[in-house]
Design a protein around this motif. Structure first.
Motif, PDB file in Angstrom:
ATOM      1  N   TRP B  21       0.845  -1.194   0.000  1.00 46.45           N
ATOM      2  CA  TRP B  21       0.000   0.000   0.000  1.00 46.45           C
ATOM      3  C   TRP B  21       0.881   1.245   0.000  1.00 46.45           C
ATOM      4  O   TRP B  21       2.035   1.197   0.437  1.00 46.45           O
ATOM      5  N   ALA B  22       0.310   2.325  -0.496  1.00 41.85           N
ATOM      6  CA  ALA B  22       1.054   3.572  -0.638  1.00 41.85           C
ATOM      7  C   ALA B  22       0.284   4.686   0.058  1.00 41.85           C
ATOM      8  O   ALA B  22      -0.679   5.218  -0.489  1.00 41.85           O
ATOM      9  N   VAL B 218       1.608   0.544  -6.833  1.00 38.00           N
ATOM     10  CA  VAL B 218       0.765   1.250  -5.862  1.00 38.00           C
ATOM     11  C   VAL B 218       1.142   2.721  -5.714  1.00 38.00           C
ATOM     12  O   VAL B 218       0.329   3.519  -5.242  1.00 38.00           O
ATOM     13  N   ARG B 219       2.365   3.072  -6.103  1.00 38.92           N
ATOM     14  CA  ARG B 219       2.744   4.476  -5.974  1.00 38.92           C
ATOM     15  C   ARG B 219       2.268   5.271  -7.179  1.00 38.92           C
ATOM     16  O   ARG B 219       1.593   6.287  -7.045  1.00 38.92           O
ATOM     17  N   ARG B 225       3.091   9.728  -5.288  1.00 40.55           N
ATOM     18  CA  ARG B 225       3.296   9.050  -3.997  1.00 40.55           C
ATOM     19  C   ARG B 225       4.691   8.454  -3.995  1.00 40.55           C
ATOM     20  O   ARG B 225       5.108   7.808  -4.943  1.00 40.55           O
TER      21      ARG B 225
END
Lengths: 282, 282
Positions: B21-22, B218-219, B225
Motif C-alpha cells: 500500500w502507498a 501502488v505508488r 506518492r
C-alpha cells in the motif's frame, strides 16, 4: 478499445493498495491438459477455502511453464542445446563457461524475446526433458481469459503469462510478461503531467512486467506454485471479449530494430567491426 | 548475518500472500529535511487512519527522488546535460534523437548503475531544477532503517530505495532497487532444488528489484506518492542493527566487469572494432 479503469466502489483504493496471492495445490500439468479448467478449479477451490472469489478487475498470473506443459512444448533433455538452436532466430551474445558447461547463449527467440538459452527451461520439468516457451503466449493468454470470463462471469479480467529472465548490468533474475490479455501492458503517461504540472514525456511504465515481477514474490521458484492473482491494478484491466477486450498483448513490450542499442553483445559487435575494418581499403 | 525468515504466526502466509500500500499525504520534501521523520510521520498517521501499523517483516519502499531531495541533490535545470556528464563514469551507448533533443546517453554512473541520463531526473521536481541520484542510496537506506527500527520498535525491518529505469530489448520502464537495507536483495536458490528435486543451479531471484517493481504499481508516477509498504516478504527481511542486520545492500545487484556482455552499445563496440581493424597490419 474498452477504457480500462476502476469502477464504483473500487476506485478509492485502486492504485493505492495491491494484494497478490498464490493458491497452492495445482496438480502436475501434462501435455493435452485443459489448463483453463485446471487453473479454474484451483481458483474455485481456493475461493471456497478463503472466501476470496475472483472479482472484476483481478489479474490472473500464470507461469509460461504450465502453459508450455499443457501445450506439449516438451523436448528430450539430451537435446537441450539443439532445442536452443532451434528456438534461436538471432544470436545476440555468447559467453564461454568453465567446467565443461556449454557456452551461455543469449539469443533472440521466435517471440522476439532476448533471453539466455532462448527461454528453454530445464527446471521444474520431469527428469530427461526440457520445456520450450509456448508457441504464442499472447494467444494462450487470450484463450485463458475467455475461458475464465465465461466460467466466473467476470467482464474485466486480466491474464499475464510470465517467464524468468536475466538483465544486462544487474545480478539476479526477475519475471517478465511474455503473454498478456485483458490488460493495458504499459501505463502510457506521455502527454500526462506530474504533480508539478510538468509533462511526463518519457514515462511509460511496463505494468505487465511489474505485475509479473510482483507475482514471483508470492509464487517462488522452489515451491513450484504456478498461479497467482493480483488485485488492485483494475485501472489497467480491460473489459469485453475479442480484440478490444484482449488488448495489444505482451508482444507489444518487445523492442527491436533501430531502437535496440544492444542488438549485439559488445564482444560480437567489436569482432564484426574488427573484421570489417581490416577489410577497409587504406 | 542474521538469518532472514518468517516468525511464528507469520510463516503460514508469508510468501503466499503479499500486500503493498502507498500512503498519501507526504509533504513536499526539501533539502535538509529529516526524511526519516517525515516518512515516519506519514506511516504513523496512515496507521492511525487505517489501523495498519508497521510490523515485523515489513519492507518500507521509498523513491530515490525523496532521498535526493532531502539530501539536497538538486541542480539547476539549465545544467541538465552538464549534470549528466558530471555523473557519468563511462558512456555505454548514445542515440541521436530528432526534434532538436540532445542525444540520449546511456551511461554507467557513480553507483555503477547503467541508466539513461545517468539517472538524472527532471520530473516531479520544481521547475528549473533536476535531481541527481542520492550520493549513496545504500547508506541512505541504512539510516532510514535505523531510525524506523528505533521509532517503531521493530527488529526485522527492510528498506528499499527505488529508481525508474529502462531495459534493453523491452519497451517501457520498471522500478529497480538502487538502495537497500535489512533485506536479502537476492533469493539465492543455488544449491537448492526444485519441486522435482533437480538442482536450481542458476536461479537467483532479484528480490529487491521485484519489490521495487511491485511498489510502483501502488505508488504510480502521476500521483507522486513516494512511499509504499510491502507486507508478506518477511522471509527476506533481516533482523538486528549494524552491518549484520543491514545486509549487502543494492550495490550487490550491480553487475559489471567481465560478466557484462553489454559493456558497450553495439554501435559503439562496432565502431571501435572498425577503427582497430583498420589499423591492423595486413
Amino acid at each position: 478499445m474498452s477504457r480500462p479503469g476502476p469502477r464504483q466502489g473500487e476506485g478509492a483504493l485502486d492504485g493505492a493498495r495491491l494484494t497478490l496471492w498464490a493458491p497452492d495445490g495445482l496438480a502436475e500439468v501434462r501435455p493435452g491438459d485443459d489448463l483453463a479448467a485446471l487453473v479454474g478449479d484451483l481458483l474455485a477451490s481456493d475461493a471456497d477455502r478463503s472466501g476470496d472469489r475472483l472479482a472484476e478487475g483481478d489479474v490472473v498470473v500464470v507461469t509460461s511453464k504450465i502453459v508450455s506443459k499443457a501445450e506439449g512444448r516438451v523436448v528430450r533433455a539430451a537435446d537441450r542445446e539443439q532445442a536452443i538452436t532451434d528456438e534461436t532466430v538471432r544470436v545476440v551474445a555468447v559467453r564461454e563457461r568453465p567446467g565443461g558447461l556449454p557456452p551461455l547463449r543469449i539469443v533472440e527467440n521466435r517471440l522476439g524475446l532476448v533471453m539466455a538459452a532462448a527461454g528453454v527451461d530445464a527446471s521444474n520439468t520431469p527428469e530427461g526433458t526440457v520445456l520450450l516457451l509456448p508457441e504464442d503466449p499472447d494467444t494462450s493468454a487470450r484463450a485463458l481469459r475467455a475461458a475464465w470470463r465465461a466460467r466466473f462471469g467476470i467482464d474485466r479480467l486480466g491474464v499475464v503469462v510470465t517467464d524468468t529472465a536475466g538483465r544486462p548490468w544487474r545480478e539476479g533474475l526477475t519475471d517478465i510478461a511474455v503473454g498478456a490479455a485483458g490488460l493495458a501492458v504499459v501505463d502510457d503517461l506521455r502527454g500526462g503531467t506530474d504533480a508539478h504540472g510538468r509533462p511526463l514525456s518519457v514515462t511509460v511504465a511496463a505494468v505487465a512486467d511489474e505485475i509479473a515481477a510482483a507475482s514471483e514474490l508470492v509464487r517462488g521458484k522452489a515451491s513450484g506454485r504456478a498461479v497467482a492473482v493480483a488485485r488492485g491494478v483494475g485501472r489497467y484491466v480491460l473489459a469485453g471479449h475479442g480484440p478490444q477486450g484482449d488488448g495489444a498483448g505482451a508482444r507489444s513490450l518487445v523492442r527491436g530494430g533501430p531502437d535496440d542499442l544492444f542488438r549485439e553483445g559488445s564482444a560480437e559487435a567489436y569482432a564484426r567491426g574488427l573484421a570489417d575494418g581490416h577489410d577497409l581499403p587504406r
